[in-house]
Design a protein around this motif. Structure first.
Motif, mmCIF file in Angstrom:
data_model
loop_
_atom_site.group_PDB
_atom_site.id
_atom_site.type_symbol
_atom_site.label_atom_id
_atom_site.label_comp_id
_atom_site.label_asym_id
_atom_site.label_seq_id
_atom_site.Cartn_x
_atom_site.Cartn_y
_atom_site.Cartn_z
ATOM 1 N N UNK A 106 0.822 -1.198 0.000
ATOM 2 C CA UNK A 106 0.000 0.000 0.000
ATOM 3 C C UNK A 106 0.869 1.268 0.000
ATOM 4 N N UNK A 107 2.005 1.208 0.696
ATOM 5 C CA UNK A 107 2.797 2.416 0.935
ATOM 6 C C UNK A 107 3.950 2.630 -0.038
ATOM 7 N N UNK A 108 4.442 1.567 -0.669
ATOM 8 C CA UNK A 108 5.654 1.704 -1.493
ATOM 9 C C UNK A 108 5.376 2.454 -2.789
ATOM 10 N N UNK A 109 6.393 3.085 -3.331
ATOM 11 C CA UNK A 109 6.337 3.715 -4.659
ATOM 12 C C UNK A 109 6.007 2.617 -5.672
ATOM 13 N N UNK A 129 16.696 -3.493 -8.779
ATOM 14 C CA UNK A 129 16.192 -4.710 -9.418
ATOM 15 C C UNK A 129 15.260 -4.422 -10.583
ATOM 16 N N UNK A 130 14.512 -3.315 -10.504
ATOM 17 C CA UNK A 130 13.566 -2.988 -11.576
ATOM 18 C C UNK A 130 14.014 -1.742 -12.328
ATOM 19 N N UNK A 131 15.276 -1.350 -12.139
ATOM 20 C CA UNK A 131 15.749 -0.109 -12.753
ATOM 21 C C UNK A 131 15.121 1.107 -12.103
ATOM 22 N N UNK A 132 14.530 0.926 -10.920
ATOM 23 C CA UNK A 132 13.837 2.026 -10.245
ATOM 24 C C UNK A 132 14.545 2.412 -8.950
ATOM 25 N N UNK A 133 15.865 2.253 -8.915
ATOM 26 C CA UNK A 133 16.637 2.730 -7.773
ATOM 27 C C UNK A 133 16.776 4.237 -7.863
ATOM 28 N N UNK A 134 17.029 4.859 -6.727
ATOM 29 C CA UNK A 134 17.257 6.301 -6.736
ATOM 30 C C UNK A 134 16.004 7.132 -6.899
ATOM 31 N N UNK A 135 14.854 6.601 -6.491
ATOM 32 C CA UNK A 135 13.605 7.380 -6.581
ATOM 33 C C UNK A 135 13.367 8.153 -5.274
ATOM 34 N N UNK A 136 14.384 8.886 -4.865
ATOM 35 C CA UNK A 136 14.316 9.598 -3.589
ATOM 36 C C UNK A 136 13.189 10.612 -3.497
ATOM 37 N N UNK A 137 12.684 11.072 -4.618
ATOM 38 C CA UNK A 137 11.582 12.028 -4.611
ATOM 39 C C UNK A 137 10.293 11.437 -4.065
ATOM 40 N N UNK A 138 10.252 10.108 -3.975
ATOM 41 C CA UNK A 138 9.035 9.465 -3.480
ATOM 42 C C UNK A 138 9.215 8.808 -2.117
ATOM 43 N N UNK A 139 10.204 9.276 -1.389
ATOM 44 C CA UNK A 139 10.293 8.944 0.028
ATOM 45 C C UNK A 139 9.261 9.810 0.758
ATOM 46 N N UNK A 140 8.543 9.200 1.714
ATOM 47 C CA UNK A 140 7.551 9.966 2.480
ATOM 48 C C UNK A 140 8.229 10.835 3.523
ATOM 49 N N UNK A 141 7.878 12.091 3.530
ATOM 50 C CA UNK A 141 8.445 12.988 4.534
ATOM 51 C C UNK A 141 7.360 13.597 5.410
ATOM 52 N N UNK A 142 6.110 13.207 5.161
ATOM 53 C CA UNK A 142 4.994 13.716 5.971
ATOM 54 C C UNK A 142 3.868 12.687 5.933
ATOM 55 N N UNK A 143 3.630 12.037 7.063
ATOM 56 C CA UNK A 143 2.596 11.002 7.108
ATOM 57 C C UNK A 143 1.221 11.591 7.406
ATOM 58 N N UNK A 144 1.151 12.941 7.530
ATOM 59 C CA UNK A 144 -0.134 13.595 7.793
ATOM 60 C C UNK A 144 -0.715 14.248 6.525
ATOM 61 N N UNK A 145 0.035 14.203 5.428
ATOM 62 C CA UNK A 145 -0.391 14.896 4.208
ATOM 63 C C UNK A 145 -1.714 14.329 3.677
ATOM 64 N N UNK A 146 -2.585 15.212 3.175
ATOM 65 C CA UNK A 146 -3.840 14.736 2.583
ATOM 66 C C UNK A 146 -3.883 14.916 1.071
ATOM 67 N N UNK A 147 -3.046 15.808 0.531
ATOM 68 C CA UNK A 147 -3.001 15.966 -0.927
ATOM 69 C C UNK A 147 -2.267 14.781 -1.543
ATOM 70 N N UNK A 197 0.191 12.924 -4.298
ATOM 71 C CA UNK A 197 1.352 13.132 -5.170
ATOM 72 C C UNK A 197 1.044 12.566 -6.560
ATOM 73 N N UNK A 198 1.795 12.992 -7.560
ATOM 74 C CA UNK A 198 1.637 12.467 -8.912
ATOM 75 C C UNK A 198 1.738 10.947 -8.977
ATOM 76 N N UNK A 199 2.448 10.353 -8.022
ATOM 77 C CA UNK A 199 2.654 8.897 -8.022
ATOM 78 C C UNK A 199 1.478 8.154 -7.396
ATOM 79 N N UNK A 200 0.547 8.892 -6.791
ATOM 80 C CA UNK A 200 -0.613 8.241 -6.181
ATOM 81 C C UNK A 200 -0.530 8.140 -4.662
#
Lengths: 313, 313
Positions: A279-282, B154-172, B174-177
Motif C-alpha cells: 500500500x505504501x511503497x512507490x 532490481x527494476x531499474x527504479x533505484x534512486x527514486x528519492x523524490x518518493x520517500x515519504x516525509x509527511x505522514x499527515x499529508x492529505x493531498x 502526489x503524482x505517483x498516487x
C-alpha cells in the motif's frame, strides 16, 4: 586446496569458519571475546586460533584466498573502526593489524552488512543481487546489497535503515538521540513499547495482561487470535512498511530478508508487513518478495567468507 | 584516437557529445526528438547522427569505446525500458536496438542517475565516490552513487528519492498516487503549493502577494528579506532535510549535490536545507558536504559518456 576464513566478532564470542570458495563449510568453531584492556587481545587471539585450526586441518596458509571479518561497528573501506560499543576498541586499524598478525589479506565489514551478504549467498536471499536485509533484534540493523555488492558508505555507516524516521510526531527519544526512528517500533524493545502503550488504556480482555510483555509474547498472542495483540502487530507492520518503502525508493530491491530474534515469530510477521508495504511503497518498487532469514547465527561467518571471496574475485 | 559517445534523450531534443576517455568534450550537438509513432524513429535518428558526426570529425568507429545513453524512464540492467512518459516508447530493448543500429556497444541508464554520474565526474561532486544528487525541477529526481557506481536496482527504479515519504499527515495526493512524498514539498511545484497554502491564511504584507507565485519568486523574496517567503523556505528546508536524512541512513554519502531549476536560487537554498539536515540526520551521517550542481544541461551527456567508460574500464 584453496579456502577462505570467515570471522564474526561479537561481544562475547568470536565465531570462525573455514570455507571452500564454492561456499561449503569445512569447519566452524568459536573462541571467547576478550574485551579487557580495550580489547587488545581480540585480534592476536583470532590470529593464533586460525594458525592452530589450519595446522589441525593440515591446511597451508599459501592456499588461503583471504580472511573476511564482521565487526559490530561502522567500518570504513580501509578497514578502520572508530570505536565500538561492545568490544572495547577505540580507533583501530583492524585490517592492517590483523593482516600483520596472521600474514593473510583481510577484508573488514560491519556485522549487519556482512550477515546480509551471507543471507544473499546461502540463505533467505539466495540467488538475488538486489536485497535489503533487516535484522529485528534489540535494535534494528540493516544491510543493503545492490548488484551483489554491499553498500558501505563514505563513513562506513551505510545501511543504517533502523534510523530512518517513520513517525514525525513521536515524542519518545531513540537510542541514537533522534525521535521516530524505525528502531523505536520494529525492534524487540520497540514492539514491547507499542504493546505497553496500547495496554495503558486497554479495557478489553487480552493475553498480553497475563505475563510480562515481550516481542515473543505479543506474536504468540497474535497466533492465538488475541485482538489487542493483533492491533499491536498492525502498528508494527505499518511502521516497518514505512521504513521499507523508504529503503526501496532508494535501492529498489527484489527481496526483503527479515532476520533477528523478532523474526522467529515466522511467516505471520511477514504478513503484517507485506500488506502495508504494498500500500505504501512507490509503485515501481512494489514487486518485491518477502522472506525470513534462514542462516541464524551462521550468517556472520558465511557472509564474512563471501566478503573475502568478493575481494579476490 | 579512442573516444566515447554520450547521449541524453529528452522529450524535445536529443543531446549528444563526443568525449576523450579522460573526459574532455571534443564536440557537442543536438537533434530533435521525434516522438511520433511511439518514438520509432528516435534510435535510428541517433545512429544516423552519430555516423554523420564521426565522418565530419574524421573519427573511425573502431576507435569508439562505447556509447552511453540517458533515458527519461526506469531502465533495467539489460538496457530495457518498460514505457516512458515523454518519448512515446512502450516496452523497448534500447540497448539491443541501438547496438544493432550503430554497431557500437551501448549502456543505457536512467537520465537522473546518469546526470548524477556526470556531476560526480566533472561537476559539483567531483572527486567524490559516495554521492547523492537531488534534482529539484517540476518533480524531484535523484541519483545515488556508492563507491563510484550508480545504484540501478532490481527494476531499474533505484534512486527514486523524490518518493520517500516525509509527511505522514499529508492529505493531498502526489503524482505517483501516494501522499506525503518529498516531491510534494521540494519540487518547483511543491514550493508553489507550500507558498499558496501559507498565503491562504496570511494577513502580513509580503512580496509573494505581488505577482504569480513560482519557486523563483519565493526565493527572490527570501533574498529581499521577506518574512513570509522565509517561512516557506524554512518549510521547504525541513521537508527536504527529512528526505535527505532518510537517504543518508542508507547510502551514507560524503556529499549531496543539488541541481535542477530550483537550485538556481543558489547558496541560500543550501543554507535552509543544511541547517535542518544537521539536526535530523543520524549522527554517523552528519558529516556531509552540500554543493550545487555545476554542469547544467551538459550533466546528461557527460554522465552518459562516463557510463560508457565505466562499462569498459
Amino acid at each position: 586446496m584453496a579456502f577462505v576464513v570467515g570471522i564474526d566478532i561479537g561481544g562475547t564470542t568470536v565465531k570462525m569458519g573455514i570455507f571452500e570458495p564454492e561456499g561449503k563449510n569445512l569447519q566452524k568453531w568459536e573462541i571467547p571475546t576478550d574485551t579487557a584492556d580495550e580489547g587488545i587481545r581480540i585480534l592476536p587471539d583470532i590470529a593464533a586460533s586460525i594458525d592452530e585450526k589450519l595446522k589441525e586441518m593440515d591446511l597451508v596458509k599459501s592456499d588461503c584466498l583471504g580472511v573476511g571479518v564482521g565487526v559490530p561497528a561502522p567500518v570504513t573501506k580501509e578497514g578502520i573502526v572508530n570505536g565500538t560499543a561492545n568490544l572495547g576498541w577505540k580507533y583501530k586499524e583492524v585490517k592492517k593489524e590483523l593482516e600483520a598478525l596472521c600474514g593473510l589479506s583481510a577484508v573488514i565489514g560491519n556485522d549487519a552488512n556482512v550477515a546480509a551478504l551471507g543471507e544473499m549467498w546461502q540463505g533467505g536471499g539466495k540467488g538475488k543481487q538486489d536485497m535489503v536485509m533487516i535484522t529485528l533484534g534489540t535494535g534494528v540493523g540493516s544491510g543493503f546489497i545492490v548488484g551483489g555488492k554491499l553498500i558501505v558508505g563514505a563513513h562506513g555507516a551505510g545501511g543504517e535503515g533502523g534510523h530512518i524516521r517513520v513517525n514525525y510526531q513521536e515524542e519518545d527519544i531513540c537510542g541514537c538521540g533522534n525521535k521516530g526512528c524505525l528502531e523505536q517500533y520494529a525492534s524487540a524493545t520497540g514492539i514491547v513499547r507499542l504493546a505497553k502503550k496500547k495496554m495503558a488504556g486497554e479495557t478489553r480482555e487480552t493475553l498480553l495482561a497475563k505475563e510480562e510483555i515481550t516481542a515473543k509474547s505479543v506474536f504468540d498472542a497474535v497466533k492465538e487470535g488475541d485482538q489487542v495483540a493483533r492491533e499491536v502487530a498492525e502498528e508494527f507492520g505499518e511502521y516497518l512498511a514505512r521504513g521499507l518503502s523508504a529503503m526501496a525508493a532508494m535501492s529498489d530491491p527484489s527481496i526483503f530478508v527479515i532476520g533477528g530474534g523478532v523474526s522467529k515469530a515466522g511467516e505471520i510477521l511477514l504478513s503484517y508487513v507485506e500488506k502495508y508495504y504494498k500500500e505504501l511503497a512507490f509503485f515501481a518498487n512494489r514487486d518485491v518478495e518477502f522472506a525470513l532469514a534462514s542462516l541464524g547465527n551462521d550468517a556472520g561467518i558465511i557472509g564474512a567468507a563471501r566478503l573475502a571471496l568478493d575481494a579476490v574475485q
